[in-house]
Design an enzyme around this catalytic site. Structure first.
Site, PDB file in Angstrom:
ATOM      1  N   LEU A  21       6.020   5.070  11.781  1.00  0.00           N
ATOM      2  CA  LEU A  21       4.951   4.209  12.276  1.00  0.00           C
ATOM      3  C   LEU A  21       4.404   3.394  11.100  1.00  0.00           C
ATOM      4  O   LEU A  21       4.177   3.947  10.023  1.00  0.00           O
ATOM      5  CB  LEU A  21       3.811   5.039  12.880  1.00  0.00           C
ATOM      6  CG  LEU A  21       3.964   5.532  14.318  1.00  0.00           C
ATOM      7  CD1 LEU A  21       2.787   6.428  14.686  1.00  0.00           C
ATOM      8  CD2 LEU A  21       4.050   4.366  15.290  1.00  0.00           C
ATOM      9  N   ASP A  22       4.215   2.093  11.313  1.00  0.00           N
ATOM     10  CA  ASP A  22       3.616   1.259  10.276  1.00  0.00           C
ATOM     11  C   ASP A  22       2.208   1.749   9.950  1.00  0.00           C
ATOM     12  O   ASP A  22       1.543   2.359  10.799  1.00  0.00           O
ATOM     13  CB  ASP A  22       3.547  -0.205  10.729  1.00  0.00           C
ATOM     14  CG  ASP A  22       4.918  -0.872  10.766  1.00  0.00           C
ATOM     15  OD1 ASP A  22       5.845  -0.330  10.131  1.00  0.00           O
ATOM     16  OD2 ASP A  22       5.046  -1.919  11.426  1.00  0.00           O
ATOM     17  N   PRO A  23       1.718   1.472   8.738  1.00  0.00           N
ATOM     18  CA  PRO A  23       0.377   1.941   8.354  1.00  0.00           C
ATOM     19  C   PRO A  23      -0.729   1.509   9.313  1.00  0.00           C
ATOM     20  O   PRO A  23      -1.680   2.263   9.537  1.00  0.00           O
ATOM     21  CB  PRO A  23       0.180   1.327   6.963  1.00  0.00           C
ATOM     22  CG  PRO A  23       1.566   1.202   6.411  1.00  0.00           C
ATOM     23  CD  PRO A  23       2.421   0.848   7.592  1.00  0.00           C
TER      24      PRO A  23
END
Length: 345
Positions: free
Chosen positions: A41-43
């Site tokens: 998951l992206d930040p």
């Protein structure tokens, strides 16, 4: 086997690797070294992040088959370099001509197999470097970024406020799909630009935020590991350990086999079992397996074995999960793919 899967609700500003690191720290007192995550998951994204503990890390590759579900918030009228609200604004456009019906029809057009170009701020590797490394340094990538064929199983408009150009949609899609690219493509189709403003992953395969019996925040784990006494950390690790989902929990698309105790003993040593000696209690979901490839071909695992011939294996008397095996059609044998129990004498 007590190793299994811990379900986290990842907050913003945390990377998936951050979550793995804090879980590895929490389980250190249990002597566990192997920890991995099920899907980056992206930040800026939040939501369900399965963390695989101990031997359960061995089934992570099987999750490549699973669909992921996201809830995305987006805004019309803007174009950024990152395709989301956190990037540098490149353009603003009028969206007053867009109606809710037009937006709904636009979303509908994405269903099925589509081609996507990964955004330049992504983790895709080109010439040994990730695309975002080029982008953050202002460097142009000197090769074409290959498009990806991804499957949008479902996409639904949840709500919209056309006065401010804001809307929310749910999307269920295959591995490798970029939801912010969907937002950008929506803007292109509607002729007004569009960016993602928030993203929450709500489900990975059959693991969901709502359906999981216990969901933990990595912030709570970090707080305990940073300020708690050794006794408190060990107690908390024991709590976490007791809430792990079993390693076989995500393997719902595989078939199911039960073996007698003597066949389990034989199988645990890596030996093959004659097919007429196994009790097949469930067949692989072959329709689903075919659906994960755009051409309908059967996907293979890392060892070249067809997914539509892989089975979960259990001991008949105890119901204990033994491992996974595959049906060798030519030899009519059940052969081991991954064995999760120690060799039995």
């Amino acid at each position: 086997m007590r190793d299994g899967i811990l379900i986290l609700d990842k907050p913003q500003e945390w990377t998936s690797s951050d979550c793995v690191a804090i879980c590895r720290r929490a389980f250190r007192c249990k002597g566990i070294k192997k920890v991995g995550h099920g899907g980056t998951l992206d930040p800026m994204a939040t939501g369900v992040l399965p963390i695989f503990i101990g031997q359960a890390t061995r089934i992570m590759e099987y999750l490549d088959l699973d669909m992921k579900t996201y809830r995305c918030s987006a805004a019309l009228g803007k174009v950024t370099d990152t395709l989301d609200i956190w990037g540098q604004t490149l353009d603003t456009q009028d969206y007053s001509h867009v109606t809710a019906d037009a937006l709904r029809q636009c979303l509908e057009s994405f269903k099925g197999w589509i081609w996507q170009t990964p955004p330049k701020y992504s983790a895709v590797r080109i010439n040994g470097k990730r695309l975002y490394e080029y982008a953050y340094k202002g460097q142009e990538v000197d090769v074409d970024i290959k498009q990806r064929n991804v499957n949008i199983q479902d996409i639904q408009l949840i709500s919209c406020d056309m006065e401010v150009g804001a809307f929310v949609f749910d999307v269920t899609c295959s591995k490798g799909t970029y939801v912010r690219t969907i937002c950008s493509d929506i803007g292109d189709q509607l002729g007004c630009g569009c960016v993602m403003t928030a993203l929450t992953r709500t489900k990975v395969g059959n693991i969901s935020l709502d359906g999981a019996p216990h969901v933990y925040s990595p912030l709570r784990i970090k707080e305990l590991c940073s300020s708690g006494s050794q006794e408190e950390i060990e107690s908390f690790a024991e709590e976490l350990y007791g809430q792990l989902l079993p390693a076989d929990y995500p393997l719902i698309h595989f078939g199911k086999i039960r073996l007698s105790e003597d066949r389990v003993r034989y199988f645990s040593r890596g030996n093959s079992i004659r097919w007429n000696q196994v009790n097949v209690t469930g067949e692989p979901d072959r329709d689903y397996m075919h659906s994960v490839r755009s051409d309908g071909s059967m996907p293979l695992n890392a060892r070249g074995r067809r997914y539509d011939r892989i089975y979960r294996i259990y001991e008949d008397d105890t119901g204990a999960f033994i491992g996974t095996g595959y049906y060798d059609k030519d030899e009519r044998l059940l052969k081991a793919d991954k064995v999760f129990i120690e060799k039995r004498p």
